[in-house]
Design a protein around this motif. Structure first.
Motif, mmCIF file in Angstrom:
data_model
loop_
_atom_site.group_PDB
_atom_site.id
_atom_site.type_symbol
_atom_site.label_atom_id
_atom_site.label_comp_id
_atom_site.label_asym_id
_atom_site.label_seq_id
_atom_site.Cartn_x
_atom_site.Cartn_y
_atom_site.Cartn_z
ATOM 1 N N ALA A 265 0.787 -1.255 -0.037
ATOM 2 C CA ALA A 265 0.152 -0.031 0.062
ATOM 3 C C ALA A 265 0.894 1.211 -0.105
ATOM 4 O O ALA A 265 0.597 2.354 -0.839
ATOM 5 C CB ALA A 265 -1.003 -0.059 1.424
ATOM 6 N N ALA A 266 1.713 1.145 0.706
ATOM 7 C CA ALA A 266 2.810 2.634 1.035
ATOM 8 C C ALA A 266 3.490 2.586 -0.460
ATOM 9 O O ALA A 266 3.655 3.569 -0.958
ATOM 10 C CB ALA A 266 3.786 2.126 1.837
ATOM 11 N N TYR A 267 3.935 1.592 -1.121
ATOM 12 C CA TYR A 267 4.737 1.732 -2.276
ATOM 13 C C TYR A 267 3.761 2.290 -3.483
ATOM 14 O O TYR A 267 4.187 3.155 -4.193
ATOM 15 C CB TYR A 267 5.107 0.455 -2.993
ATOM 16 C CG TYR A 267 5.844 0.111 -4.103
ATOM 17 C CD1 TYR A 267 7.061 1.098 -4.390
ATOM 18 C CD2 TYR A 267 5.419 -0.243 -5.108
ATOM 19 C CE1 TYR A 267 7.602 1.047 -5.776
ATOM 20 C CE2 TYR A 267 6.017 -0.689 -6.489
ATOM 21 C CZ TYR A 267 7.170 0.304 -6.665
ATOM 22 O OH TYR A 267 7.707 0.444 -7.790
ATOM 23 N N ALA A 268 2.199 1.544 -3.619
ATOM 24 C CA ALA A 268 1.508 2.363 -4.467
ATOM 25 C C ALA A 268 1.118 3.777 -4.441
ATOM 26 O O ALA A 268 0.973 4.371 -5.219
ATOM 27 C CB ALA A 268 0.177 1.314 -4.312
ATOM 28 N N GLN A 274 4.344 10.445 -6.992
ATOM 29 C CA GLN A 274 5.235 10.711 -7.860
ATOM 30 C C GLN A 274 4.715 10.631 -9.301
ATOM 31 O O GLN A 274 5.513 11.129 -10.304
ATOM 32 C CB GLN A 274 6.391 9.498 -7.918
ATOM 33 C CG GLN A 274 7.110 9.297 -6.658
ATOM 34 C CD GLN A 274 8.330 10.600 -6.563
ATOM 35 O OE1 GLN A 274 8.876 11.235 -7.327
ATOM 36 N NE2 GLN A 274 8.100 11.261 -5.368
ATOM 37 N N GLY A 275 3.401 10.528 -9.514
ATOM 38 C CA GLY A 275 2.654 10.780 -10.870
ATOM 39 C C GLY A 275 2.792 9.447 -11.800
ATOM 40 O O GLY A 275 2.463 9.619 -12.940
ATOM 41 N N MET A 276 3.358 8.353 -11.072
ATOM 42 C CA MET A 276 3.584 7.089 -11.824
ATOM 43 C C MET A 276 2.129 6.446 -11.762
ATOM 44 O O MET A 276 2.149 5.116 -11.408
ATOM 45 C CB MET A 276 4.645 6.536 -11.587
ATOM 46 C CG MET A 276 5.802 7.407 -11.549
ATOM 47 S SD MET A 276 7.292 6.352 -10.595
ATOM 48 C CE MET A 276 7.627 5.078 -11.766
ATOM 49 N N HIS A 277 1.087 6.858 -12.472
ATOM 50 C CA HIS A 277 -0.214 6.359 -12.218
ATOM 51 C C HIS A 277 -0.496 4.910 -13.067
ATOM 52 O O HIS A 277 -1.241 4.066 -12.557
ATOM 53 C CB HIS A 277 -1.195 7.055 -12.760
ATOM 54 C CG HIS A 277 -1.470 8.607 -11.854
ATOM 55 N ND1 HIS A 277 -2.442 8.611 -10.966
ATOM 56 C CD2 HIS A 277 -0.702 9.486 -11.679
ATOM 57 C CE1 HIS A 277 -2.300 9.813 -10.000
ATOM 58 N NE2 HIS A 277 -1.186 10.304 -10.716
ATOM 59 N N GLN A 281 -1.280 1.488 -11.304
ATOM 60 C CA GLN A 281 -2.657 0.691 -11.745
ATOM 61 C C GLN A 281 -2.230 -0.712 -11.837
ATOM 62 O O GLN A 281 -2.749 -1.525 -11.346
ATOM 63 C CB GLN A 281 -2.931 1.358 -13.016
ATOM 64 C CG GLN A 281 -4.191 0.310 -13.496
ATOM 65 C CD GLN A 281 -4.718 0.926 -14.954
ATOM 66 O OE1 GLN A 281 -5.864 1.150 -14.996
ATOM 67 N NE2 GLN A 281 -3.789 0.718 -15.779
ATOM 68 N N SER A 282 -0.877 -0.871 -12.356
ATOM 69 C CA SER A 282 -0.440 -2.174 -12.851
ATOM 70 C C SER A 282 -0.008 -3.289 -11.408
ATOM 71 O O SER A 282 -0.633 -4.220 -11.141
ATOM 72 C CB SER A 282 0.818 -2.282 -13.458
ATOM 73 O OG SER A 282 1.377 -3.482 -13.729
ATOM 74 N N VAL A 283 0.497 -2.394 -10.523
ATOM 75 C CA VAL A 283 0.633 -3.191 -9.047
ATOM 76 C C VAL A 283 -0.588 -3.438 -8.422
ATOM 77 O O VAL A 283 -0.801 -4.463 -8.047
ATOM 78 C CB VAL A 283 1.867 -2.576 -8.253
ATOM 79 C CG1 VAL A 283 3.264 -2.618 -9.022
ATOM 80 C CG2 VAL A 283 1.428 -1.218 -8.124
ATOM 81 N N LEU A 284 -1.449 -2.393 -8.376
ATOM 82 C CA LEU A 284 -2.694 -2.623 -7.371
ATOM 83 C C LEU A 284 -3.736 -3.631 -8.029
ATOM 84 O O LEU A 284 -4.147 -4.254 -7.350
ATOM 85 C CB LEU A 284 -3.258 -1.057 -7.531
ATOM 86 C CG LEU A 284 -2.774 -0.090 -6.746
ATOM 87 C CD1 LEU A 284 -3.348 1.262 -6.760
ATOM 88 C CD2 LEU A 284 -2.757 -0.402 -5.115
#
Length: 389
Positions: A265-268, A274-277, A281-284
Motif C-alpha cells: 500500500a505504501a509503495y502504490a 510521484q505521478g506514476m499512475h 494501476q499495474s501493481v494494484l
C-alpha cells in the motif's frame, strides 16, 4: 485471671506448708534477717504471711500495669485508626472530585491523602489534577513519586511518556519507557507508546526490527504500523532520490516485505505521489487478483488515467460478485470521473448513494452535474450533502 488464681493457690499451699510444718513439730521456727545495721527477727509463720502479702501485691500491681499499658495501646490505636480513616476519606474524595472535574477540590483532597499508604495511586490522582490545572512541574513531580511504587510505576511512566509525546518530544518518551522493567515494557500501553515514539522520532529501521515482536499486542494496529513504516522508508527514498530510485529500492527489498500488504500500500501510494499512475494501476491490480483488499482498494480512487480500462473491468467484475458493496461503486465513480467519463461516474455514484449516502459522494455528484449544466440536480445533491455527515 486464671494465672492469678494459679499463683494464689501455689502461694497458699506454700504458706500452709510453712505454717503447718512448725505446728506439727510444736515449733513456730525463728528467722533472723540482718542487712547492715538493720536486723529483722520474726517467726517462720510471720515471714510466710509477709511473703504471701508481697506476692499478692506484686501480682495486683503487675495486672494494673498490664491493663494500663493495654489501655494506652488501645487509645493510640484509636487515634491512629481515626487518622487513617481521615486520610482514606480524603483519598476517596480526591478520586470523586477528579471524576467530577473539580480540579481544585481534587488537589486539596490529594494533598491531605499524600501521607497515606495507597501504593502511589494518590500521587497519580494528584498528578492528573495538576495536569488538568496546567501545572506541569507539579504533575511531573507527583508522577516521579508514584514511580517509587511497583504497582503504580507503569501508570506513572506511561503518563510521563504521553506528556512527552504531546509536547513533541518522542525521545524523552522513549527514555521514560526504558525505565520500566521487562514485564512492564511488554504491556500493551507501553508497547503502543513505544511504537508511536519510534515513529515520531523517525527511527523506522529500529521500529521495523522490533515490530514483529509486538504483533500480538498491537492486534489490528499491526498492519497500520507496518504500512506506516513502509510509508516512512519509501517516502524518504522518493523525496530524496526520485521515482526511479523508488522503483529500484522496491525491487531490492526482500520478498517478505514486498509481499507485506503494508509495504504494498505504501509503495502504490508513493507511485501515485510521484505521478506514476500507470505503474500504480499495474501493481494494484496485480496484488488484487483474488479480489479487492481493504487497504489497496481505496488507492484506486486516486488513479488519474485517460483510459483506465483494466481498472474499470476489474471493478465491474468485483461488483457482479458483490452488488451491494457501496465502496466498489464509489471507487468506480472516482476512476471514471478522473478519466472524463462522467456518465459512468454519475451512474456508479448514484448507485453508491442509494446503498449508503456519504457527504463525499454527494458532493462529487453535485460537481459532476454542475459541469453537465444540470443545475437543479447539482443543487439537490448539495442540499442533501448538508444533512449527511
Amino acid at each position: 485471671m486464671k494465672k492469678l488464681i494459679y499463683i494464689l493457690i501455689i502461694v497458699a499451699v506454700c504458706l500452709a506448708a510453712m505454717i503447718a510444718a512448725p505446728s506439727l513439730v510444736g515449733d513456730k521456727g525463728y528467722v533472723l534477717i540482718q542487712l547492715g545495721n538493720l536486723v529483722i527477727e520474726t517467726s517462720v509463720v510471720a515471714l510466710g504471711i509477709m511473703v504471701f502479702v508481697a506476692l499478692v501485691c506484686w501480682v495486683i500491681i503487675g495486672m494494673l500495669l498490664s491493663r494500663t499499658m493495654r489501655l494506652t495501646k488501645l487509645s493510640g490505636s484509636w487515634f491512629g485508626n481515626r487518622s487513617r480513616r481521615k486520610t482514606q476519606r480524603a483519598f476517596y474524595r480526591s478520586i470523586q472530585a477528579l471524576a467530577e472535574g473539580d480540579w481544585e477540590a481534587a488537589t486539596k483532597a490529594s494533598d491531605l491523602a499524600e501521607n497515606g499508604d495507597f501504593e502511589g495511586v494518590n500521587y497519580l490522582v494528584a498528578a492528573q489534577a495538576a495536569v488538568a490545572r496546567g501545572r506541569k512541574d507539579t504533575a511531573i513531580r507527583k508522577l516521579n513519586e508514584a514511580t517509587e511504587y511497583d504497582s503504580s510505576a507503569l501508570a506513572a511512566r506511561v503518563t510521563l511518556a504521553r506528556m512527552a509525546l504531546a509536547e513533541g518530544q518522542p525521545r524523552d518518551a522513549l527514555k521514560e519507557l526504558a525505565q520500566l522493567n521487562d514485564k512492564q515494557q511488554a504491556s500493551a500501553s507501553a508497547v503502543k507508546l513505544k511504537v508511536q515514539a519510534l515513529a515520531e522520532s523517525g527511527q523506522w529501521a529500529k521500529l521495523e526490527e522490533e515490530l514483529g515482536g509486538y504483533k500480538k499486542v498491537l492486534g489490528d494496529d499491526y498492519a497500520k504500523w507496518s504500512k506506516q513504516i513502509a510509508k516512512g522508508r519509501l517516502a524518504e527514498v522518493a523525496s530524496k532520490q526520485g521515482a526511479i530510485a523508488l522503483k529500484a529500492f522496491w525491487q531490492a527489498l526482500p520478498r517478505k516485505q514486498r509481499n507485506d500488504i503494508g509495504y504494498q500500500a505504501a509503495y502504490a501510494e508513493q507511485l501515485l505521489n510521484q505521478g506514476m499512475h500507470q505503474e500504480a494501476q499495474s501493481v494494484l491490480l496485480d496484488w488484487q487478483k483474488r479480489g479487492p483488499h481493504p487497504q489497496l482498494l481505496p488507492l484506486l480512487k486516486n488513479l488519474q488515467l485517460p483510459n483506465p480500462a483494466p481498472t474499470i473491468k476489474a471493478l465491474e467484475k468485483w461488483i457482479k460478485a458483490d452488488e451491494e458493496n457501496q465502496q466498489l461503486y464509489m471507487v468506480l465513480g472516482y476512476v471514471a470521473h478522473h478519466a472524463g467519463d462522467n456518465t459512468l461516474a454519475d451512474k456508479a455514484l448514484q448507485k453508491a448513494m442509494k446503498l449508503h449516502p456519504t457527504q463525499e459522494g454527494l458532493l462529487l455528484l453535485a460537481e459532476i452535474n454542475e459541469k453537465a449544466n444540470n443545475r437543479e440536480s447539482a443543487m439537490a445533491f448539495y442540499k442533501q450533502s448538508l444533512n449527511v455527515k
